[in-house]
Design a protein around this motif. Structure first.
Motif, PDB file in Angstrom:
ATOM      1  N   VAL A   1       0.735  -1.124  -0.132  1.00 23.60           N
ATOM      2  CA  VAL A   1       0.069  -0.035   0.246  1.00 23.60           C
ATOM      3  C   VAL A   1       0.910   1.172   0.030  1.00 23.60           C
ATOM      4  N   SER A   2       0.736   2.017  -0.960  1.00 25.88           N
ATOM      5  CA  SER A   2       1.401   3.499  -1.231  1.00 25.88           C
ATOM      6  C   SER A   2       0.353   4.712  -1.328  1.00 25.88           C
ATOM      7  N   GLY A   3       1.014   5.739  -1.028  1.00 25.87           N
ATOM      8  CA  GLY A   3       0.063   6.799  -1.365  1.00 25.87           C
ATOM      9  C   GLY A   3       0.907   8.164  -1.604  1.00 25.87           C
ATOM     10  N   THR A   4       0.350   9.019  -2.247  1.00 28.17           N
ATOM     11  CA  THR A   4       1.186  10.327  -2.519  1.00 28.17           C
ATOM     12  C   THR A   4      -0.228  11.545  -2.180  1.00 28.17           C
ATOM     13  N   GLN A   5       0.371  12.513  -1.512  1.00 27.18           N
ATOM     14  CA  GLN A   5      -0.669  13.573  -1.170  1.00 27.18           C
ATOM     15  C   GLN A   5      -0.552  14.233  -2.520  1.00 27.18           C
ATOM     16  N   PHE A   6       0.476  14.598  -3.089  1.00 25.43           N
ATOM     17  CA  PHE A   6       0.762  15.273  -4.428  1.00 25.43           C
ATOM     18  C   PHE A   6       0.130  14.588  -5.543  1.00 25.43           C
ATOM     19  N   HIS A   7      -0.018  15.224  -6.664  1.00 25.16           N
ATOM     20  CA  HIS A   7      -0.375  14.354  -7.764  1.00 25.16           C
ATOM     21  C   HIS A   7       0.753  14.207  -8.796  1.00 25.16           C
ATOM     22  N   PRO A   8       0.909  13.009  -8.811  1.00 25.30           N
ATOM     23  CA  PRO A   8       2.135  12.863  -9.624  1.00 25.30           C
ATOM     24  C   PRO A   8       1.712  12.823 -11.279  1.00 25.30           C
ATOM     25  N   GLU A   9       0.401  12.799 -11.416  1.00 21.07           N
ATOM     26  CA  GLU A   9       0.106  13.056 -12.839  1.00 21.07           C
ATOM     27  C   GLU A   9       0.149  14.333 -13.225  1.00 21.07           C
ATOM     28  N   LYS A  10       0.554  15.393 -12.360  1.00 22.52           N
ATOM     29  CA  LYS A  10       0.532  16.620 -12.601  1.00 22.52           C
ATOM     30  C   LYS A  10       1.754  17.236 -12.151  1.00 22.52           C
ATOM     31  N   SER A  11       2.955  16.434 -11.952  1.00 21.68           N
ATOM     32  CA  SER A  11       4.085  16.863 -11.483  1.00 21.68           C
ATOM     33  C   SER A  11       5.198  16.765 -12.340  1.00 21.68           C
ATOM     34  N   GLN A  12       4.890  17.041 -13.703  1.00 23.91           N
ATOM     35  CA  GLN A  12       5.913  16.744 -14.819  1.00 23.91           C
ATOM     36  C   GLN A  12       6.763  15.371 -14.782  1.00 23.91           C
ATOM     37  N   SER A  13       7.937  15.815 -15.291  1.00 28.89           N
ATOM     38  CA  SER A  13       8.936  14.606 -15.172  1.00 28.89           C
ATOM     39  C   SER A  13       9.090  13.834 -14.106  1.00 28.89           C
ATOM     40  N   MET A  14       9.092  14.457 -12.866  1.00 27.99           N
ATOM     41  CA  MET A  14       9.356  14.057 -11.636  1.00 27.99           C
ATOM     42  C   MET A  14       8.024  12.816 -11.422  1.00 27.99           C
ATOM     43  N   GLY A  15       6.995  13.462 -11.562  1.00 28.55           N
ATOM     44  CA  GLY A  15       5.657  12.560 -11.269  1.00 28.55           C
ATOM     45  C   GLY A  15       5.717  11.536 -12.247  1.00 28.55           C
ATOM     46  N   LEU A  16       6.064  11.654 -13.600  1.00 29.66           N
ATOM     47  CA  LEU A  16       6.049  10.374 -14.258  1.00 29.66           C
ATOM     48  C   LEU A  16       6.858   9.377 -14.054  1.00 29.66           C
ATOM     49  N   ASN A  17       8.249   9.930 -13.644  1.00 33.70           N
ATOM     50  CA  ASN A  17       9.133   8.980 -12.857  1.00 33.70           C
ATOM     51  C   ASN A  17       8.668   8.117 -11.847  1.00 33.70           C
ATOM     52  N   LEU A  18       7.824   8.871 -10.803  1.00 32.45           N
ATOM     53  CA  LEU A  18       7.257   8.162  -9.720  1.00 32.45           C
ATOM     54  C   LEU A  18       6.247   7.058 -10.010  1.00 32.45           C
ATOM     55  N   LEU A  19       5.385   7.480 -11.140  1.00 33.35           N
ATOM     56  CA  LEU A  19       4.396   6.481 -11.491  1.00 33.35           C
ATOM     57  C   LEU A  19       4.819   5.398 -12.131  1.00 33.35           C
ATOM     58  N   LYS A  20       5.946   5.697 -12.990  1.00 35.65           N
ATOM     59  CA  LYS A  20       6.823   4.484 -13.373  1.00 35.65           C
ATOM     60  C   LYS A  20       7.307   3.740 -12.585  1.00 35.65           C
ATOM     61  N   ASN A  21       7.989   4.154 -11.492  1.00 34.10           N
ATOM     62  CA  ASN A  21       8.374   3.220 -10.503  1.00 34.10           C
ATOM     63  C   ASN A  21       7.353   2.475  -9.902  1.00 34.10           C
ATOM     64  N   PHE A  22       6.018   3.018  -9.589  1.00 29.56           N
ATOM     65  CA  PHE A  22       4.922   2.319  -9.312  1.00 29.56           C
ATOM     66  C   PHE A  22       4.743   1.194  -9.920  1.00 29.56           C
TER      67      PHE A  22
END
Lengths: 208, 241
Positions: free
Chosen positions: A184-205
């Motif tokens: 179980v994981s969660g982000t308070q921020f929106h990775p889908e709206k955080s440009q390349s950093m967010g995409l990297n995080l989603l890719k990691n997921f």
């Protein structure tokens, strides 16, 4: 190899379109659904959402989405990511409009930011803010600590009790920016709206 | 596009926009994108939604969209076409009920209030309907009432400075009440990076907005951003690969 399929849980709150489009950009399939059978059969689950905690929990219970999530998680290779309100719903309760119980997958509570003459806090907390992490989480793999992610929220998840894989952010007070505790994981921020950093995080997921 | 004191200026259609902007690239120079339908003819929502979809495809930054929002259905359409937030302007004054309905449906964090201000002697008055309708409401009075409005951000624009490139009308900020909780975006008048810096250095400002540097200045945004960073202004760095 067939594409990874990600189930984006639709309970009628929040912008699912942008989450799904980020997932597709990363080469996976995104299935936006409210169907409990599809949710309980998922390998990758995303619980998005913005808005009222109480209303979200009412819908989730009414549609038995809570049961479907738990059933899905009984398979040990299933991963769940809550985003924004979706992360808060994984907590034990929220003090919004009285007190509402959450899904309780982590023991932490959710509270409203408070503004005083001393803190002069802007509410909601909106914009790109630094996220600190020192834990070796899969989510933040390859992402430097103090990278910026996009937040928009008036409520926050409290840091105590301590849970695993915590990343923090500061807005008048320190709060949970992200966590990763087993499946179980969660982000308070929106990775889908955080440009390349967010995409990297989603890719990691997706690769976790 | 609204420009030069709110005269409408055409810079190009959607193909032009895509060719010249490439939003998935420009994305690294901005924190957020605001897209407004400023059509003077009756607005074509279908067409604007399609433009928004094309524009925001593969752009993973927050997007606020608006222009003539009159109903929850209008807002829903934009939110399903790539917008994350809805910009409301005229409805703030003519249809307060709609603001509550939007907040109930999408949460107040989803609503960006936009006000266009015109200076007359020592006061700033709010104009609605693309700036065409000057009201008797002062910015000061409006901001005092803001805590009763379910909005998540407020964008304060100067009609007098808009499109001039002469810098922000910083005096607009003097209208803010002492303890103002809602995040403030200042808009109108940016001609170069030092204007952005002036806005960002003001403690009352949470964000600065410009169309000029985006529309007319080549790599205006990219170079403005790196100059701001070199001035020591705390901006997120996006281009990690």
């Amino acid at each position: 190899m067939s594409k990874k399929q990600v189930v984006v849980i639709d309970y009628g709150m929040g912008n699912l379109w942008s989450v799904a489009s980020a997932i597709r950009f990363l080469g996976a399939e995104a299935l936006i659904t409210t169907d409990t059978k599809e949710i309980s059969a998922a390998k990758f689950l995303i619980l998005p959402g913005v808005g009222s905690f109480r209303r979200a929990m009412e819908i989730i219970r009414q549609k038995s989405i809570d049961q479907a999530i738990l059933q899905s998680l009984s398979q040990t290779d299933v991963k769940l990511l809550g985003i924004c309100l979706g992360m808060q719903l994984l907590g034990s309760a929220s003090s919004e409009d009285g007190n509402t119980q959450g899904l309780g997958l982590v023991p932490n509570e959710v509270h409203k930011f408070t503004n005083t003459a001393d803190t002069r806090l802007k509410i909601p907390h909106v914009g790109f803010s630094e996220v600190k992490h020192d834990a070796n989480t899969k989510l933040f793999s390859g992402i430097p600590s103090e990278s910026c992610f996009y937040f928009v929220h008036s409520y926050f998840m409290a840091l105590t009790p301590t849970i695993k894989g915590i990343a923090t952010c500061h807005h008048g007070t320190e709060f949970v920016a992200a966590f990763e505790q087993g499946q179980v994981s969660g982000t308070q921020f929106h990775p889908e709206k955080s440009q390349s950093m967010g995409l990297n995080l989603l890719k990691n997921f997706l690769e976790s | 596009m609204l420009s030069r004191n709110f005269r409408l200026q055409k810079v190009g259609d959607i193909d032009w926009l895509e060719k010249n902007y490439g939003f998935s690239n420009v994305g690294f120079s901005i924190d957020e994108l605001i897209v407004l339908d400023v059509s003077r003819n009756p607005r074509n929502r279908e067409e604007f939604s399609e433009v928004l979809k094309t524009l925001t495809n593969d752009c993973f930054a927050p997007i606020a969209a608006g222009g003539g929002i009159n109903s929850v259905a209008d807002a829903t359409k934009l939110l399903r076409s790539g917008a994350d937030k809805i910009v409301v302007n005229s409805a703030l004054h003519s249809n307060k009920q709609l603001i509550s309905e939007l907040a109930q449906e999408f949460g107040r964090q989803c609503i960006v209030a936009s006000v266009d201000c015109k200076q007359i002697e020592d006061n700033f008055y709010i104009a609605t309907n693309n700036g065409s309708n000057l009201t008797a409401l002062t910015l000061t009075n409006f901001l005092e009432q803001c805590s009763n409005l379910a909005i998540g951000e407020i964008c304060i624009n100067s009609i007098d400075r808009d499109g001039t490139g002469n810098g922000f009308q910083i005096e607009l900020l003097d209208c803010l009440p002492e303890l103002f909780e809602i995040p403030v975006i200042i808009c109108g008048g940016v001609g170069n990076f030092s204007h952005l810096a002036e806005g960002l250095k003001d403690a009352r400002v949470d964000a600065v907005a410009t169309a000029n540097l985006l529309n007319f200045m080549g790599d205006g945004l990219g170079s403005a951003r790196s100059q701001l960073v070199s001035l020591g202004i705390d901006l997120p760095i996006f281009n990690l690969h």
